[in-house]
Write an enzyme that holds these catalytic residues in place. Structure first.
Site, PDB file in Angstrom:
ATOM      1  N   LYS A 165       0.863  -1.309  -0.099  1.00  0.00           N
ATOM      2  CA  LYS A 165      -0.106  -0.029   0.067  1.00  0.00           C
ATOM      3  C   LYS A 165       0.925   1.334  -0.100  1.00  0.00           C
ATOM      4  O   LYS A 165       1.752   1.429   0.655  1.00  0.00           O
ATOM      5  CB  LYS A 165      -0.986   0.175   1.262  1.00  0.00           C
ATOM      6  CG  LYS A 165      -1.929   1.186   1.339  1.00  0.00           C
ATOM      7  CD  LYS A 165      -2.927   0.884   2.493  1.00  0.00           C
ATOM      8  CE  LYS A 165      -4.024   2.270   2.476  1.00  0.00           C
ATOM      9  NZ  LYS A 165      -5.133   1.989   3.507  1.00  0.00           N
ATOM     10  N   SER A 171     -10.557   0.126   6.939  1.00  0.00           N
ATOM     11  CA  SER A 171      -9.765   0.422   5.641  1.00  0.00           C
ATOM     12  C   SER A 171      -9.132  -0.987   5.296  1.00  0.00           C
ATOM     13  O   SER A 171      -8.776  -1.061   4.124  1.00  0.00           O
ATOM     14  CB  SER A 171      -8.941   1.404   5.425  1.00  0.00           C
ATOM     15  OG  SER A 171      -9.752   2.558   5.443  1.00  0.00           O
ATOM     16  N   SER A 204      -9.865   2.431   2.494  1.00  0.00           N
ATOM     17  CA  SER A 204      -9.136   3.000   1.685  1.00  0.00           C
ATOM     18  C   SER A 204      -8.232   2.228   1.005  1.00  0.00           C
ATOM     19  O   SER A 204      -7.592   2.557  -0.029  1.00  0.00           O
ATOM     20  CB  SER A 204      -8.305   4.138   2.437  1.00  0.00           C
ATOM     21  OG  SER A 204      -7.566   3.292   3.476  1.00  0.00           O
TER      22      SER A 204
END
Lengths: 93, 493
Positions: free
Chosen positions: B78, B182, B158
């Site tokens: 990420k 998330s 997210s």
């Protein structure tokens, strides 16, 4: 929340927001704060604010230098640098 | 011929251990897969040369007997994690071109365990969002489509780049982060497993901070076992993060397949909402039955302050974010837009670099922390937070784990829920309280809904009891037998 309040808060947050956006944001934020107002219903008498999640003391380490001498690393992503310094807009007249 | 991109991490580790294939072969297949899936917009930066270097180094290490927990495994990282020498943007334009000169502790831990990094995957900007539609580098699209329409679907947020990459079979696993849901929400809507560990289990050093009292790192992968393997590699005390907790990291894989006979599973009555979709209810009932069939006892519990979790979150998280994002001032790193003076430079840089959702949350946070409002909003929210944490503490006197749906629905279409920010915030209704209380939570795929889209069940655990989540999670996984994969024909159309 009105346009003026949004502009005041934007100033505090160092965010430039034009009048049209401030108008739209005032509407958005008013809606959000109206929804948040439900917290008024909650009786928090005698409840301390939760400031620590794990409840543990902050970890302490010996007071010795264990890092440093990384000037080039620190300057590596500078928008502007010269002679080993960050170059920034003038702060003092 | 091994279909390299369809393996689990465990299968890949076993295959390489048996000498059936090398990390170089495994990685090459994934590099190709990443290149062929660019329509998803999951990756901000692909790092194929670095990945091949790491893969070859891994194969060499393996020959000399060094085998880490993630030896040779291709992972998507990420873009919230600082990776030394590789651009890290937090999916924001304000950090475009930012190349960290240091590595986050969690990614370093994974490198130490032999991970191969395929690249940096997109997310909502500064991790703020539930649909991956606020990234400064464009929306991420889910590989999943509904069976009855052709609308592009959200991969969740997210961590939408993470979930899209793993669901599309272009990475064996992905790192993610969870502040209000998330990790768990994207996992739920893409048919994957995702775990947010207890606050303090993983180090936050080097992870771009959103809300410091809520953020936690965690994995998204295709099985409970894979998540256990990844979390073990990621977790651990870090003196550089004073909120990380000095507790030994158990071998999480030992928890899998253990009996749950006699375990008490709590069902919080407040999570059954008015107007809840009947499909979500059916899935929840099915989850209860699976656990009952495995010998667990279902116990009704009450978490009385549940309904206030979201509102408390939307004070606390923006407040902490407004403080954390003050550092993006265009002086020492990040975007600088020259203004007529210092203040104008600050204001112009931040206005140009931050997207709309980030700006909105900074404004909310600044307001609730400002003079005259601090007590009414922020302190009040902190006290409600204490009540929510206490609700869970009380419940855990009577149960060992809690079962809820992960999300109120399946993946909605990109473009929906955008007329009113609160509609989007409600996506996190079942997940936020877990962050507020600092507890661990896992999402396990349960079923497809009537549109053919995945839905997940959430298990919430006691502090530092990720083992119970893996134990009970593996029972749910076995019972659910979720084998559905996204039909990716549309990607080549």
């Amino acid at each position: 929340m009105d346009k003026q309040t949004v502009q005041k808060v934007a100033k505090l947050a160092r965010l430039k927001i034009n009048d049209d956006r401030a108008e739209a944001l005032a509407k958005d934020l008013s809606g959000i704060f109206k929804w948040i107002a439900q917290l008024d219903e909650v009786d928090v008498t005698g409840i301390e604010p939760m400031t620590s999640v794990s409840g543990q003391q902050a970890y302490r380490r010996p007071d010795v230098v264990n890092d440093g001498n990384k000037r080039d690393d620190i300057l590596a992503n500078a928008p502007e640098e010269a002679e080993g310094f960050f170059v920034v807009p003038k702060v003092v007249e | 011929m091994t279909n390299f991109t369809d393996l689990t991490i465990k299968q890949a580790l076993d295959g390489m251990a048996k000498g059936e294939f090398t990390s170089a072969e495994l990685t090459a297949a994934h590099i190709d897969a990443v290149a062929n899936a660019r329509v998803l917009n999951a990756f901000i930066v692909e790092t194929p040369e670095l990945a091949m270097e790491q893969a070859k180094a891994s194969d060499t290490r393996r020959k000399s007997g060094t085998i880490g927990l993630l030896e040779g495994i291709p992972i998507a990282m990420k873009d919230l994690y600082c990776t030394k020498g590789v651009q890290t943007t937090a999916s924001s334009k304000i950090l475009e071109g930012f190349i960290p000169t240091y590595e986050s502790t969690v990614s370093q831990n994974m490198l130490d365990q032999g991970m191969v990094m395929l690249g940096k995957v997109s997310c909502d900007e500064f991790a703020m969002g539930s649909a991956n539609i606020t990234s400064g580098y464009g929306n991420v699209i889910s590989p999943w489509r509904a069976k009855d329409d052709t609308k592009p679907r959200i991969p969740g947020g997210s961590s939408g780049g993470s979930s899209a990459a793993v669901a599309a079979r272009i990475a064996l696993g992905a790192t993610a982060s969870d502040t209000g849901g998330s990790i768990r929400q994207p996992a739920s809507v893409t048919g994957l497993v995702g775990i947010k560990p207890t606050y303090g289990r993983c180090s936050r050093y080097g992870i771009v901070a959103f809300a410091s009292s809520l953020d936690q790192a965690g994995p998204i992968a295709r099985s409970v076992e894979d998540c256990a393997i990844m979390l073990q590699a990621m977790a651990g005390w870090d003196p550089k993060d004073s909120t990380s907790v000095n507790m030994p990291v158990p071998d999480f894989t030992k928890a899998l397949g253990q009996s749950i006979k006699g375990m008490k599973v709590g069902i919080p009555k407040e999570y059954r909402m008015e107007g809840m979709s009947p499909e979500i209810d059916t899935m929840w009932e099915q989850g209860k039955k699976w656990l009952r069939d495995a010998g667990a006892e279902i116990v009704d519990i009450s978490l009385p302050h549940s309904q206030y979790g979201l509102a408390a979150y939307y004070i606390i998280a923006p407040a902490e974010a407004s403080s954390n994002l003050a550092r993006y001032d265009g002086m020492r790193f990040g975007l600088r837009v020259d203004g007529k003076d210092l203040t104008d430079t600050y204001e112009s840089s931040r206005a140009a670099g931050f997207g709309a959702e980030v700006q909105r949350r900074i404004l909310i946070g600044t307001y609730v922390l400002s003079a005259g409002y601090y007590d009414a909003y922020y302190t009040k929210a902190q006290r409600v937070r204490a009540l929510i944490a206490r609700d869970f503490e009380e419940a855990y006197k009577h149960v060992d784990v809690i079962l809820t749906p992960t999300t109120p629905g399946s993946a909605f279409a990109i473009g929906e829920k955008q007329d009113d920010p609160v509609k989007m915030y409600l996506e996190d209704i079942f997940t936020v309280s877990v962050n507020l209380a600092g507890l661990p939570g896992i999402s396990v795929p349960a079923m497809l809904d009537s549109h053919g889209l995945p839905l997940g069940l959430q298990l919430i655990g006691k502090p530092f009891d990720e083992e119970t989540l893996f134990k009970v999670g593996s029972v749910l996984e076995k019972a659910a037998n979720f084998t559905a994969k996204p039909d990716m024909g549309w990607m080549n159309a």
